[in-house]
Enzyme design. Structure first.
Site, PDB file in Angstrom:
ATOM      1  N   HIS A   1       0.862  -1.190   0.000  1.00 30.80           N
ATOM      2  CA  HIS A   1       0.000   0.000   0.000  1.00 30.80           C
ATOM      3  C   HIS A   1       0.896   1.238   0.000  1.00 30.80           C
ATOM      4  O   HIS A   1       1.981   1.231   0.598  1.00 30.80           O
ATOM      5  CB  HIS A   1      -0.896  -0.022   1.244  1.00 30.80           C
ATOM      6  CG  HIS A   1      -1.982   1.007   1.176  1.00 30.80           C
ATOM      7  ND1 HIS A   1      -1.736   2.334   1.446  1.00 30.80           N
ATOM      8  CD2 HIS A   1      -3.288   0.916   0.829  1.00 30.80           C
ATOM      9  CE1 HIS A   1      -2.874   3.017   1.278  1.00 30.80           C
ATOM     10  NE2 HIS A   1      -3.821   2.184   0.898  1.00 30.80           N
TER      11      HIS A   1
ATOM     12  N   GLU B   1      -4.016   2.326  -7.040  1.00 30.96           N
ATOM     13  CA  GLU B   1      -4.480   3.391  -6.152  1.00 30.96           C
ATOM     14  C   GLU B   1      -3.610   4.630  -6.364  1.00 30.96           C
ATOM     15  O   GLU B   1      -2.505   4.723  -5.794  1.00 30.96           O
ATOM     16  CB  GLU B   1      -4.357   2.955  -4.681  1.00 30.96           C
ATOM     17  CG  GLU B   1      -5.181   1.733  -4.324  1.00 30.96           C
ATOM     18  CD  GLU B   1      -5.488   1.687  -2.822  1.00 30.96           C
ATOM     19  OE1 GLU B   1      -6.659   1.685  -2.473  1.00 30.96           O
ATOM     20  OE2 GLU B   1      -4.542   1.690  -2.016  1.00 30.96           O
TER      21      GLU B   1
HETATM   22  P1  13P Z   1      -9.816   6.008   0.652  1.00 30.55           P
HETATM   23  O1  13P Z   1     -10.952   5.158   0.102  1.00 30.55           O
HETATM   24  O2  13P Z   1     -10.067   6.473   2.052  1.00 30.55           O
HETATM   25  O3  13P Z   1      -9.431   7.080  -0.302  1.00 30.55           O
HETATM   26  O4  13P Z   1      -8.543   5.035   0.775  1.00 30.55           O
HETATM   27  C1  13P Z   1      -8.209   4.244  -0.302  1.00 30.55           C
HETATM   28  C2  13P Z   1      -7.198   3.258   0.147  1.00 30.55           C
HETATM   29  O5  13P Z   1      -6.086   3.621   0.492  1.00 30.55           O
HETATM   30  C3  13P Z   1      -7.598   1.855   0.194  1.00 30.55           C
HETATM   31  O6  13P Z   1      -6.505   1.021   0.372  1.00 30.55           O
END
Ligand code: 13P
Length: 245
Positions: free
Chosen positions: A99, A169
């Site tokens: 992450h 992401e």
């Molecule tokens: P948010 O949905 O709070 O933007 O976070 C996304 C995330 O980091 C999921 O791993």
């Protein structure tokens, strides 16, 4: 180990550093898992590790238990670490690794992530390997190179579309309320599947400010195989809406 490729969509909740026994009790009292039955999708909830065991007692398929990280080490003098075996013995089926919060705050490298993924696979846990660019990288035009480099260098040996999930992401979209346009999401997902050799049929999730108001539109995009949800997954009513969108 789960064959993650058999699912239609995969929707995962990343609770990050949020939970308590009271929170968990209230959450599962309100999360009506029966609404999800007879579904060919897969749903995953990733609480902080100390709560894995208590969450597992409150969860039933099709909702599966996931972790948010694991050690790159298997055992030994590594204070504070949690191994893949320990996660497996606590009913974990899936584990988020790489992450951006781990890469940025804890300086994790692609090489670390690869070792973690190998440990997870040996313990029959499916890794969700996260990738994503910063705002500077996006604006500087290097986002495709960054994503390609993260994906290819953090994949374990024996990676396949059956055992690994990829999550895209964009870092600037996490927790900010900003999301890329639908065209931009499509473009990067399609890039991962069509331009990175060997990844054409991997499951690729989108994460970053997903909420019930945008989940359906994002999930309908052709190369989006599901969602990784942070903040919005902490509200069981909101998360059920996303899971059923
Ligand atoms: P948010 O949905 O709070 O933007 O976070 C996304 C995330 O980091 C999921 O791993």
């Amino acid at each position: 180990m789960l064959d993650v490729n058999k699912f239609n969509k995969i929707i995962a909740a990343n609770w990050k550093l949020n939970a308590s026994f009271d929170f968990i009790k209230g959450y599962f009292d309100q999360l009506n898992i029966d609404e999800l039955k007879n579904n060919e999708n897969c749903f995953i909830i990733c609480p902080p590790s100390p709560y894995l065991n208590s969450c597992s007692k409150l969860m039933n398929p099709p909702v599966l238990l996931g972790a948010q990280n694991c050690s790159k080490y298997n055992d030994g003098a590594y204070t504070g670490e949690v191994s893949a075996l320990m996660l497996a013995e606590n009913q974990c089926k899936v584990c988020i690794i790489g992450h951006s919060e781990r890469r940025q705050i804890f300086n994790e490298t692609n090489e670390d992530i690869k070792l973690k993924a190998e440990n997870l696979l040996k313990n029959d846990i499916n890794p969700i390997i996260c990738v994503g660019e910063t705002l500077e990288e996006k604006e500087g035009g290097s986002k495709f190179d960054i994503i390609q480099n993260q994906i290819t260098n953090s994949m374990p040996k024996n990676a396949s579309k059956h055992n690994i999930i990829v999550a895209y992401e964009p870092i600037w979209a996490i927790g900010t309320g900003l999301t890329p346009s639908l065209e931009d999401i499509s473009e990067i997902h399609s890039f991962i599947k069509k331009s990175i050799k060997g990844f054409d049929s991997y499951k690729v999730l989108y994460g970053g400010s997903v909420k019930s108001v945008n989940s359906e539109q994002i999930m309908k995009l052709k190369d989006v195989d599901g969602l990784l949800v942070g903040g919005a997954s902490l509200n069981p009513h909101e998360f059920i809406k996303i899971m059923t969108s």
